[in-house]
Design a protein around this motif. Sequence first.
Motif, mmCIF file in Angstrom:
data_model
loop_
_atom_site.group_PDB
_atom_site.id
_atom_site.type_symbol
_atom_site.label_atom_id
_atom_site.label_comp_id
_atom_site.label_asym_id
_atom_site.label_seq_id
_atom_site.Cartn_x
_atom_site.Cartn_y
_atom_site.Cartn_z
ATOM 1 N N LEU A 16 -0.686 -27.897 59.459
ATOM 2 C CA LEU A 16 -0.052 -27.215 58.504
ATOM 3 C C LEU A 16 0.740 -28.233 57.492
ATOM 4 C CD1 LEU A 16 1.269 -24.504 57.812
ATOM 5 C CD2 LEU A 16 3.306 -25.086 59.260
ATOM 6 N N GLY A 17 0.608 -28.309 56.305
ATOM 7 C CA GLY A 17 1.326 -29.051 55.234
ATOM 8 C C GLY A 17 2.705 -28.425 55.136
ATOM 9 N N GLY A 18 3.154 -29.144 53.929
ATOM 10 C CA GLY A 18 4.387 -28.365 53.385
ATOM 11 C C GLY A 18 4.440 -27.156 52.784
ATOM 12 N N ALA A 19 5.322 -26.745 52.227
ATOM 13 C CA ALA A 19 5.752 -25.678 51.182
ATOM 14 C C ALA A 19 4.824 -26.078 49.810
ATOM 15 C CB ALA A 19 7.014 -25.185 50.903
ATOM 16 N N LYS A 20 4.159 -25.185 49.477
ATOM 17 C CA LYS A 20 3.251 -25.628 48.217
ATOM 18 C C LYS A 20 2.940 -24.148 47.219
ATOM 19 C CE LYS A 20 -1.125 -28.035 47.407
ATOM 20 N NZ LYS A 20 -0.392 -29.000 46.986
ATOM 21 N N GLU A 21 3.492 -24.413 46.148
ATOM 22 C CA GLU A 21 3.372 -23.312 45.168
ATOM 23 C C GLU A 21 1.910 -22.881 44.895
ATOM 24 O OE1 GLU A 21 6.060 -21.835 43.587
ATOM 25 O OE2 GLU A 21 7.458 -23.147 44.990
ATOM 26 N N THR A 22 1.763 -21.675 44.752
ATOM 27 C CA THR A 22 0.274 -21.213 44.104
ATOM 28 C C THR A 22 0.234 -21.540 42.670
ATOM 29 O OG1 THR A 22 1.303 -18.959 43.395
ATOM 30 C CG2 THR A 22 0.659 -19.042 45.748
ATOM 31 N N ASP A 88 6.055 -28.961 70.574
ATOM 32 C CA ASP A 88 4.998 -29.459 70.092
ATOM 33 C C ASP A 88 5.552 -29.356 68.487
ATOM 34 O OD1 ASP A 88 2.377 -30.178 69.168
ATOM 35 O OD2 ASP A 88 2.352 -28.393 68.136
ATOM 36 N N PRO A 89 5.389 -30.338 67.699
ATOM 37 C CA PRO A 89 6.050 -30.678 66.488
ATOM 38 C C PRO A 89 5.387 -29.787 65.240
ATOM 39 C CG PRO A 89 5.739 -32.908 67.118
ATOM 40 C CD PRO A 89 5.198 -31.829 68.008
ATOM 41 N N GLY A 90 3.921 -29.441 65.514
ATOM 42 C CA GLY A 90 3.295 -28.515 64.760
ATOM 43 C C GLY A 90 3.599 -27.073 64.858
ATOM 44 N N GLN A 91 3.601 -26.560 66.300
ATOM 45 C CA GLN A 91 4.168 -25.450 66.359
ATOM 46 C C GLN A 91 5.531 -25.152 65.962
ATOM 47 O OE1 GLN A 91 3.310 -23.744 70.511
ATOM 48 N NE2 GLN A 91 1.080 -24.546 70.351
ATOM 49 N N THR A 92 6.380 -25.906 65.935
ATOM 50 C CA THR A 92 7.923 -25.990 65.309
ATOM 51 C C THR A 92 7.664 -25.724 63.973
ATOM 52 O OG1 THR A 92 8.672 -27.412 67.233
ATOM 53 C CG2 THR A 92 10.149 -27.023 65.399
ATOM 54 N N ALA A 93 6.821 -26.237 63.422
ATOM 55 C CA ALA A 93 6.954 -26.269 62.038
ATOM 56 C C ALA A 93 6.168 -24.830 61.682
ATOM 57 C CB ALA A 93 6.046 -27.307 61.427
ATOM 58 N N LEU A 94 5.217 -24.481 62.269
ATOM 59 C CA LEU A 94 4.402 -23.207 62.212
ATOM 60 C C LEU A 94 5.393 -22.048 62.284
ATOM 61 C CD1 LEU A 94 1.861 -21.755 61.372
ATOM 62 C CD2 LEU A 94 1.161 -21.805 64.035
ATOM 63 N N ILE A 95 6.368 -22.164 63.415
ATOM 64 C CA ILE A 95 7.214 -21.005 63.805
ATOM 65 C C ILE A 95 8.424 -21.080 62.550
ATOM 66 C CG2 ILE A 95 9.299 -20.500 65.152
ATOM 67 C CD1 ILE A 95 7.287 -21.543 67.491
#
Length: 168
Positions: A16-22, A88-95
């Motif tokens: 997962l990356g950061g917030a990204k505009e369409t 897990d930092p990735g799961q934290t970001a996904l949540i």
Amino acid sequence: MAGTDLYPVAGMRFFLGGAKETQAEDFTAADFEDEIWKEVDGFETMGAAGDTAALIATDLINRGRTVKQKGVANAGQMQCNFAILAGDPGQTALIAAGAASNRNNYAVKIVGNDAPATGTDPKPSERLFVALVMGTPEQGGSANTVQMMQATLEINSNIVKVAATSGS
């Protein structure tokens, strides 16, 4: 013979990356080069993703026939399951991305398990896209399963396919 190798899903990775505009035009791999990725550990099941066309159906009275055409492309909804790994930092970001109050699209990268066996710097294939994380509910199971989380991604862009390379 090229193109005949089969690769297992085992070993693929979800980031997962950061917030990204369409954007109005299709994304390219270059649009994701500066992204800071967090791997989401516990990747257990990968859902389907890819463009399908909407159906345009016109019922023509004088022909007694429905005429069908392809409409706009839709990359669909992808559901991925993850074994819950507390901390897990990735799961934290996904949540956090899946919180009901979070309206942002996020960059997503799926790394394949198909890096060439030879070459100076082999790299696996990648799939890159932008998606809304609609939620990350925990799901039940039977007594002999681990606790799971299901992430529902509404893909909001084209899917950029980067081929595996040998680096040579």
